[in-house]
Each structure stands twice: as structure tokens, then as C-alpha cells.
Design a protein around this motif. Structure first.
Motif: not given
Length: 433
Positions: A173-182
Motif C-alpha cells: 500500500p505505501i509503495h503504491l501511495s508513493a508511486r501515485a504521488a510521483g
């Protein structure tokens, strides 16, 4: 997009210093010249515990300081037998224009816009910190003994893989959150992927390896930077990349493939990795079933450029032929090599005991059993045994002296022909005292 220089398995030690320092110095030059934004070493920077006055420790510190003058550096804890716990903390004290962070525990570390490292207080951040340029999930070498204490030694292999699979899924989840934020999100670890191949071409197919590719991909990191295996290899599912750079130098004979480090280009939507070869030493291995063939060695030397190369010659000979191996001649045939290692295996002569001899009831039966096992004729031996039983030693000696003097036809020592007991007894009785 961020550029990462990824090194692993340096194995600095006084005995490996010439090889690894030449290769790592070259790699540092390349990383600086290629404009790396960050440098990451995924474990086993040292080969074993090093004293403070060790030339290898000083050499490694010089190279880490060079990196820190150029970009932020992250060093991951590797195998405890190579990097004793606490050894890497020294490198965080080196100083330089940029910090050196040592990852010794399960955590996340963010590289901030100001070039500083920020570590999570727990095993991960709740959300990526503000100003994060790169989010790193650090999984250093885990202590299997601690896990064995809680689940039992018999269950530790399966439990390790299960715990790590759940952990990696929990990071998604945090990896996806970071990637979504660029923000690029990567994983960093030191361990074995099931199905990977060692530097000698051996697949790691056991059940006690830490990772599977499915579990690593499930973490949803753009890239997973690994250490521990000395052969460069990678896995790619189209979006995520998992890769070992392999060891920085060639430390053993028979290692396959090129040695080097990886230059990564990592963005929030994917990653690419390129192997940069280092000037690792060249090795050759020659094996002979029997004594080394000097003509073949000379032909090999003519066909290959041996200057600067290291050659190992192995052979296997029977014990009775061990004297035929001329080590000096082998060394002379390979005189142009930078180093020669000779490894001979001598097969001892196998002497089989006569089965059943201990159960024979008398000496004659034992002799017949032994002769059968040795595939020889027992008759001459039995004739000699009868002579020994019936004649005194001085009578037998007298007969032998008489043979030498008169050229008698009977030879007591000739065991290939049966003895004439009557003739021997007569001759012995008539011999002068």
C-alpha cells in the motif's frame, strides 16, 4: 526519474584487497562519471570482521568517502558472518558532502529533497514524508536464530518465507501511495531468491530461501535491489524489476558471467537496470582425469592470453601413479599466468578384505579363502605352508644354502610351482649340520 548506482558483495579483506579494491575503485569512478544521484550497497561490503588497522578497512573507507563526496550513500547489513553486527556503523561517521546511512533493521528510509536520509521509527512510514525523492524499504539480513527460538528449528525455513511474504505484501500500500504521488519506491534486501543461480551455475532450489519472485513483485516496488548472490541476474514482469548486480570482483575459480555493478534508472512508473562490467581478473580452469598432459597445457598456453590471468589445474590420479605428476613442468608450461593453483587428488589403493576369512576354522581354510578373493592358485601356498609346519627353520635354511651351492632344481622361494615335500625333507635330512 532518479539514477542509482547499485553495488553488492564487495567482500573487502586483506587477502582479497588487490582484486576487490581495483574493481570497486573502477565502479566508483563510473558511478560518479555517470552522474549517480544515490549509491546503494546491498550487503557484504566486508568478507569477515576486520581490525581497525586492517589495510582493507582503510581502503573500503576511502572508496565510501569518495562516493559520499558525490552523492548520498546507503549501506545495508549483509550476512553476519561477513559483516559482524555493528561493523557498518563506522562508515556513517566518515563525513563528506553527503550522508552515509547504514540500514541495520527492518525499516523504510526516505531520501529527501535536501539530500538527507530520514528513517521510519517503525517498520514503515504511514505515508511518504514530505519532500521524498526516493522511498527505500530496507530488509537487511534477518536473524534466523531469533525466528527459530519462537517457531522451532524444524519450522524456521517455512516460517521465514511466510513471514517475509506477509511483510512484502504489507509494504504494497505505501509503495503504491508513493508511486501515485510521483515518488519512486524501491526495495533493498540481502538474501536468496528461490530459483536464482549461483556464480558457479547451481540453481538455488531449496525450501529455506528467503524470497520468491512472486512475493517480491507483490510488494509493488518499482525495483528490488538485491545482494548476496554473486552472479548478475534479473527478473522483470513488465513493470517491476528484481536484480542482483553480482559480486564486484571475481574471487573464486569457475565463476560464470561478467562481474560489475548496476546503474538503475527508476521512476514512479517503472525501472531499468544496466550492468556495468568491472575489470575483474580472468580465470581459467583445466581438469584432467589422470596426470596433467603437458602437451595439452602447452597448447592451451599458446591459444590463450595468460598475462594477467589466473589458472587452476586439477587432476585425479591413482596412488601408484602420483609420482608421475611433475608440478614444476606444469608451472613452467603456464609461466605467463599471473597466478597458478595446482590441485591434485590422489585415489588411495583399495584393498578388499577376504570375505569370510574370519570364519575359517584353520590356517589352511583361511589361506584358501584369501587365495579365492585374490584370484590366485592356492596350491603352491599350501605346499609352502606344509613345509613350514613340518621342517624346522634351520632345516629349511640349510636346504636353501644347499640349492645355491649345488644348483638343485627345487626352489623353495618359487611360489609359482608346487613343492615336492618328499624331496625337500630328504634334502634337509642329508644336509650337513
Amino acid at each position: 526519474m532518479i539514477t542509482i548506482a547499485h553495488f553488492s558483495d564487495l567482500h573487502y579483506a586483506d587477502e582479497t584487497l588487490a582484486e576487490v579494491d581495483a574493481c570497486f575503485a573502477f565502479a566508483v569512478d563510473q558511478a560518479i562519471g555517470r552522474g549517480s544521484d544515490v549509491a546503494i550497497i546491498t550487503g557484504d561490503s566486508t568478507d569477515h570482521a576486520l581490525p581497525a588497522h586492517s589495510p582493507a578497512l582503510a581502503a573500503l573507507a576511502r572508496q565510501i568517502r569518495r562516493l559520499a563526496e558525490h552523492c548520498p550513500v546507503l549501506m545495508l547489513q549483509g550476512t553476519f558472518s561477513h559483516e559482524p553486527a555493528g561493523l557498518l556503523r563506522l562508515f556513517a561517521l566518515l563525513g563528506g558532502r553527503h550522508p552515509v546511512y547504514v540500514a541495520e533493521r527492518l525499516s523504510q528510509v526516505a531520501l529527501l529533497a535536501n539530500g538527507r536520509w530520514l528513517a521510519s521509527t517503525d517498520w514503515r512510514f504511514d505515508t511518504p514524508p514530505a519532500g521524498t525523492r526516493l522511498l527505500c524499504s530496507c530488509l537487511p539480513t534477518l536473524n534466523k536464530a531469533a525466528l527459530a527460538a519462537s517457531v522451532g528449528a524444524g519450522d524456521v525455513a517455512a516460517a521465514m518465507g511466510e513471514h517475509l511474504a506477509r511483510l512484502l505484501a504489507g509494504l504494497a500500500p505505501i509503495h503504491l501511495s508513493a508511486r501515485a504521488a510521483g515518488v519512486p519506491a524501491i526495495g533493498i534486501s540481502h538474501g536468496t531468491v528461490r530459483g536464482c543461480v549461483t556464480e558457479h551455475g547451481v540453481p538455488m532450489a531449496g525450501l529455506d530461501h528467503e524470497f520468491t519472485t512472486d512475493a517480491l513483485f507483490a510488494a509493488q516496488a518499482c525495483a528490488f535491489l538485491l545482494g548476496h548472490i554473486h552472479k548478475h541476474q534479473r527478473w522483470d514482469d513488465g513493470v517491476h524489476v528484481i536484480a542482483y548486480p553480482g559480486s564486484i570482483g571475481r574471487l573464486h575459480y569457475g565463476e560464470e558471467g561478467e562481474k560489475g555493478f548496476l546503474m538503475w534508472q527508476v521512476g514512479a512508473d517503472g525501472a531499468q537496470a544496466t550492468l556495468v562490467p568491472t575489470p575483474a581478473r580472468r580465470t581459467h580452469e583445466l581438469m584432467f582425469d589422470g596426470a596433467p598432459d603437458l602437451a595439452a597445457l602447452s597448447a592451451f598456453a599458446r591459444a590463450h592470453e595468460l598475462a594477467g590471468a589466473w589458472v587452476r589445474v586439477r587432476w585425479c590420479v591413482a596412488e601408484e601413479a602420483a609420482h608421475t605428476v611433475d608440478r614444476a613442468a606444469i608451472a613452467a608450461a603456464l609461466a605467463d599466468a599471473a597466478g597458478i593453483k595446482l590441485e591434485g587428488r590422489v585415489l588411495p589403493v583399495a584393498r578388499t578384505r577376504a570375505a569370510g576369512i574370519a570364519h575359517a576354522t584353520d590356517l589352511r581354510a583361511q589361506l584358501r579363502t584369501w587365495a579365492a578373493a585374490a584370484a590366485i592358485d592356492a596350491a603352491p601356498l599350501l605346499a609352502c605352508l606344509e613345509i613350514l609346519e613340518q621342517l624346522a627353520p634351520d632345516a629349511i635354511a640349510a636346504r636353501l644354502f644347499a640349492q645355491e651351492s649345488d644348483g638343485a632344481a627345487l626352489a623353495v622361494a618359487d611360489l609359482d610351482a608346487p613343492w615336492d615335500r618328499t624331496a625337500v625333507v630328504s634334502a634337509a635330512d642329508s644336509a650337513p649340520a
